[in-house]
Structures are given as C-alpha cells and as structure tokens.
Write a protein that holds these residues in place. Structure first.
Motif, PDB file in Angstrom:
ATOM      1  N   GLU A   1       7.308   5.422   5.876  1.00 58.90           N
ATOM      2  CA  GLU A   1       6.486   4.005   6.260  1.00 58.90           C
ATOM      3  C   GLU A   1       7.342   3.191   5.242  1.00 58.90           C
ATOM      4  OE1 GLU A   1       2.425   2.047   5.355  1.00 58.90           O
ATOM      5  OE2 GLU A   1       2.094   3.247   7.172  1.00 58.90           O
ATOM      6  N   MET A   2       7.517   2.205   5.894  1.00 58.00           N
ATOM      7  CA  MET A   2       8.232   0.959   5.208  1.00 58.00           C
ATOM      8  C   MET A   2       7.355   0.374   4.010  1.00 58.00           C
ATOM      9  SD  MET A   2      11.126  -0.340   4.686  1.00 58.00           S
ATOM     10  CE  MET A   2      12.120  -0.142   6.272  1.00 58.00           C
ATOM     11  N   LEU A   3       7.508   0.416   2.833  1.00 55.48           N
ATOM     12  CA  LEU A   3       6.544  -0.003   1.762  1.00 55.48           C
ATOM     13  C   LEU A   3       7.050  -1.420   1.420  1.00 55.48           C
ATOM     14  CD1 LEU A   3       4.243   0.919  -0.051  1.00 55.48           C
ATOM     15  CD2 LEU A   3       6.017   1.494  -1.639  1.00 55.48           C
ATOM     16  N   LEU A   4       8.158  -1.620   1.638  1.00 61.02           N
ATOM     17  CA  LEU A   4       8.649  -3.105   1.082  1.00 61.02           C
ATOM     18  C   LEU A   4      10.191  -3.122   1.941  1.00 61.02           C
ATOM     19  CD1 LEU A   4       8.492  -5.669  -0.503  1.00 61.02           C
ATOM     20  CD2 LEU A   4       9.686  -4.627  -2.156  1.00 61.02           C
ATOM     21  N   LEU A   5      10.370  -4.491   2.410  1.00 65.13           N
ATOM     22  CA  LEU A   5      11.766  -4.695   3.061  1.00 65.13           C
ATOM     23  C   LEU A   5      12.145  -5.991   2.780  1.00 65.13           C
ATOM     24  CD1 LEU A   5      14.091  -3.787   4.780  1.00 65.13           C
ATOM     25  CD2 LEU A   5      12.754  -4.727   6.919  1.00 65.13           C
ATOM     26  N   LEU A   6      13.289  -6.155   1.989  1.00 70.92           N
ATOM     27  CA  LEU A   6      13.741  -7.559   1.732  1.00 70.92           C
ATOM     28  C   LEU A   6      15.365  -7.863   2.275  1.00 70.92           C
ATOM     29  CD1 LEU A   6      13.019  -7.442  -2.234  1.00 70.92           C
ATOM     30  CD2 LEU A   6      11.579  -8.375  -0.357  1.00 70.92           C
TER      31      LEU A   6
ATOM     32  N   ASP B   1       4.242  16.382  -4.898  1.00 71.85           N
ATOM     33  CA  ASP B   1       5.706  16.352  -4.657  1.00 71.85           C
ATOM     34  C   ASP B   1       5.804  15.381  -3.764  1.00 71.85           C
ATOM     35  OD1 ASP B   1       5.055  18.481  -1.536  1.00 71.85           O
ATOM     36  OD2 ASP B   1       3.957  17.004  -2.353  1.00 71.85           O
ATOM     37  N   GLY B   2       5.013  14.013  -3.861  1.00 69.07           N
ATOM     38  CA  GLY B   2       5.287  12.896  -3.215  1.00 69.07           C
ATOM     39  C   GLY B   2       6.429  12.131  -3.742  1.00 69.07           C
ATOM     40  N   LYS B   3       7.182  11.503  -2.931  1.00 63.33           N
ATOM     41  CA  LYS B   3       8.465  10.741  -3.331  1.00 63.33           C
ATOM     42  C   LYS B   3       8.494   9.452  -2.749  1.00 63.33           C
ATOM     43  CE  LYS B   3      11.251  14.803  -4.092  1.00 63.33           C
ATOM     44  NZ  LYS B   3      11.626  14.237  -5.350  1.00 63.33           N
ATOM     45  N   VAL B   4       9.053   8.629  -3.338  1.00 66.71           N
ATOM     46  CA  VAL B   4       9.400   7.188  -2.919  1.00 66.71           C
ATOM     47  C   VAL B   4      10.736   7.034  -2.770  1.00 66.71           C
ATOM     48  CG1 VAL B   4       9.556   4.618  -3.375  1.00 66.71           C
ATOM     49  CG2 VAL B   4       7.430   5.955  -3.834  1.00 66.71           C
ATOM     50  N   TYR B   5      11.169   6.532  -1.667  1.00 70.02           N
ATOM     51  CA  TYR B   5      12.722   6.360  -1.517  1.00 70.02           C
ATOM     52  C   TYR B   5      13.146   4.775  -1.420  1.00 70.02           C
ATOM     53  CZ  TYR B   5      12.164  11.147  -0.057  1.00 70.02           C
ATOM     54  OH  TYR B   5      12.111  12.429   0.265  1.00 70.02           O
TER      55      TYR B   5
ATOM     56  N   ARG C   1       0.847  -1.060  -0.165  1.00 70.28           N
ATOM     57  CA  ARG C   1      -0.039   0.117   0.073  1.00 70.28           C
ATOM     58  C   ARG C   1       1.026   1.164  -0.038  1.00 70.28           C
ATOM     59  NH1 ARG C   1      -5.184  -1.620   0.595  1.00 70.28           N
ATOM     60  NH2 ARG C   1      -6.004   0.665   0.871  1.00 70.28           N
ATOM     61  N   LEU C   2       0.671   2.127  -0.762  1.00 68.21           N
ATOM     62  CA  LEU C   2       1.497   3.429  -1.181  1.00 68.21           C
ATOM     63  C   LEU C   2       0.256   4.607  -0.604  1.00 68.21           C
ATOM     64  CD1 LEU C   2       3.795   4.980  -1.994  1.00 68.21           C
ATOM     65  CD2 LEU C   2       2.731   5.008  -4.317  1.00 68.21           C
TER      66      LEU C   2
ATOM     67  N   GLY D   1      14.731   5.424   8.899  1.00 70.08           N
ATOM     68  CA  GLY D   1      14.069   6.106  10.031  1.00 70.08           C
ATOM     69  C   GLY D   1      12.428   5.866   9.738  1.00 70.08           C
ATOM     70  N   ALA D   2      12.093   4.863   9.046  1.00 73.83           N
ATOM     71  CA  ALA D   2      10.613   4.587   8.770  1.00 73.83           C
ATOM     72  C   ALA D   2      10.074   3.818   9.611  1.00 73.83           C
ATOM     73  CB  ALA D   2      10.722   3.620   7.242  1.00 73.83           C
ATOM     74  N   GLY D   3       8.916   3.872   9.939  1.00 75.53           N
ATOM     75  CA  GLY D   3       7.879   2.921  10.624  1.00 75.53           C
ATOM     76  C   GLY D   3       7.438   1.929  10.022  1.00 75.53           C
ATOM     77  N   ARG D   4       6.999   0.825  10.878  1.00 73.08           N
ATOM     78  CA  ARG D   4       6.442  -0.378  10.104  1.00 73.08           C
ATOM     79  C   ARG D   4       5.136  -0.284   9.426  1.00 73.08           C
ATOM     80  NH1 ARG D   4       9.565  -4.427  11.622  1.00 73.08           N
ATOM     81  NH2 ARG D   4      10.995  -4.040  13.439  1.00 73.08           N
TER      82      ARG D   4
END
Length: 310
Positions: free
Chosen positions: A149-154, A116-120, A54-55, A166-169
């Motif tokens: 917010e963590m969108l994906l973590l591998l 101005d939304g960004k994905v990092y 979810r974005l 520094g992202a939240g779960r």
C-alpha cells in the motif's frame, strides 16, 4: 490594517484572495552563501516535511528531509517513519549524496516492534529538475510503501511510481502537517505555504533590514500584501500575532534575537501555525512538532529559519 505589536500581543488581519505574486523561496536562496560563521552556507541546504499517514492501519508520521551539499548537483534524501501516538521511531534511511549518481533506487527497512514487517522506499531522480533549493521541482518521485500500500508518494511521476512499486492506493489521504525550511537573504526572505489541504499556495515575504539601522522594522507580506509590521524591534524581538489566511486563523511567531544581538549567528526563527489552541512558546513548537511529532491535531505548521548573509 496593521498595528504595532507589543511582545506577545495579538491582533487579527484578514488576507483577501489577492492575486499571488511570483516570489518564491528559491529567490531568497539563489544569492545564498556563507553568513557569519557557518550557518549561512549550511542553511540553504535543508528542508524537512512531516506527513500524517497510516502504517498497517495505525497512524504514523513520515518525515522527508532534502539536503544539498556544497557541490552543484550533490543532494541527499532522508526518510523516517514515527509512530503517530508515541512518537517512537519505527524506521529510517538516508540516501547519501554519492548514491545519487544512480539517481534511482530502492531500500527496504525493518519496522521496529513489528516482527518481519518492512517499509520500502523507492526513488527516481534521474530526470529531476532542481531549483536553488534542495527539493526537486519536477520530473521525479519518492514513494514509501508498506504491505503493498502506498504510504506516501511525492513528485509528479505518480504513474511510474505505482508501476514500479506495484502498490495499491492508500485508504486514507496523506496530509502535510509541518514544514521546516532554511531560507537565506540580506533583507528579504521568501517562502511559500499552503495553509489548508485544498487551499491556495501563498507567497510569504519577510523583510527586515538590520544593517546600520537604529530602529529596525520587521514586515511580513502574504501575496505582496503587508499583514504585519513590528517597529522598535530591539524591544519586541520575540512575539506573536494572529492573521487570517483563506478565512483560517494563522498564528505568526517570531524570534529575531539572533539578528539583533548575537555575535555568533545571524539567524531568526519564524513560525506560521494554523491551530488556534496554542501554548505560545518557541520551545514548545520545536519539541512538539519536530522533535516529538505525534499526531495531536496541531494543524499545519511552517517553521522558517531565516539566515542573514552579508
């Protein structure tokens, strides 16, 4: 019990919770190299996974592609985010092999249509261990973050990733919904798959010897146990069958026309799809799952391109 299959015939085979074997996709790729034409050399270097996420509160699909070039240690990483409803590409980045000399870094991506939304995207592969395939096995992380917010973590370095970003779960779990992989072999082709979110990881072995065979036979095994056998393959080079894995119906599609009849390629395509309500069409699978990856309840899909080397 196994049965011979007519083209697009269906039977049902139960996979019991047998002990898993030690085979893996790396065993098939380890002896890789060029097949006829250039397919074999390129085939062993590409894996793409699609994740449901979810974005900013809306459903999306995150695709992660790992690739490996001809030089040892040369690798590439691609990350893209698509809208979950329309399939529209929202953002994408590719980390070129030469940039992997740093083995860690980050990129910020503008999201289409969101001002101005960004994905990092953050990655750390400085201590990563690789097998024969392009994906790292351990000692790494890849993190995709939006609005802190963590969108994906591998990877297996979750603590380091959260500290760095520094992202939240995330409020919702990210699910792997599809995987496309190139596997290489001469007679046996191996892969792994986890067909449901909390299920076991199963070993898949596809065996087919077409060299000098007047009547080649195709056999598929899961956890060393035969679950499907197709004889008279020249007449049944395309088809499908339903098996049960962990009590879940899995539809198996195959297309081995390239192995048997093509003079320019030596590849075959196999798909393992957990959703029962399927239109039984190979073209449908390509377009709906990888070319237009909307979230439409497809279940989990494993798409294997099997390249035969001489």
């Amino acid at each position: 019990m196994m049965r011979d299959l007519s083209c697009f015939g269906e039977t049902s085979v139960q996979i019991a919770d047998a002990a898993s074997s030690s085979s893996s996709s790396s065993s098939a790729v380890a002896g890789g190299g060029g097949g006829r034409g250039q397919g074999g050399a390129a085939a062993q270097s590409l894996v793409t996974c699609l994740y449901q996420a979810r974005l900013s509160g809306r459903p999306c699909v995150v695709s992660v592609t790992w690739s490996r070039g001809g030089l040892v240690g040369q690798a590439g990483l691609g990350v893209a985010v698509d809208d979950g409803a329309s399939g529209e590409r929202l953002c994408r980045t590719n980390v070129k092999p030469c940039l992997f000399s740093k083995r860690k870094g980050s990129k910020s991506l503008d999201v289409a249509g969101s001002g101005d939304g960004k994905v990092y995207v953050y990655w750390d592969l400085s201590g990563a261990k690789f097998g024969p395939g392009p994906e790292p096995l351990e000692g790494f992380y890849v993190a995709v973050v939006c609005d802190l917010e963590m969108l994906l973590l591998l990877g297996d370095m979750g603590k380091e990733a959260y500290r760095k970003t520094g992202a939240g779960r995330p409020g919702n779990d990210t699910l792997l919904v599809a995987r496309r992989e190139h596997i290489v072999g001469k007679k046996v082709y191996s892969a792994k798959a986890q067909f449901c979110d909390n299920g076991r990881c199963h070993d898949i072995a596809i065996e087919c010897d077409t060299t000098g065979q007047k009547d080649p036979c195709l056999e598929i095994r899961i956890d060393t146990r035969p679950v499907m056998r197709v004889k008279r393959l020249a007449w049944k080079f395309r088809g499908n069958q339903t098996i049960l894995v962990d009590g879940l119906p899995v539809e198996v599609f195959w297309d081995v026309h390239g192995w048997l009849f093509s003079s320019t390629t030596s590849s075959a395509v196999f798909m393992f799809q957990t959703c029962q309500a399927l239109e039984k069409s190979m073209s449908w699978m390509y377009s709906q799952i990888f070319r237009e990856p909307q979230l439409q309840g497809h279940g989990f899909s494993l798409l294997l391109h099997a390249w035969k080397v001489e």
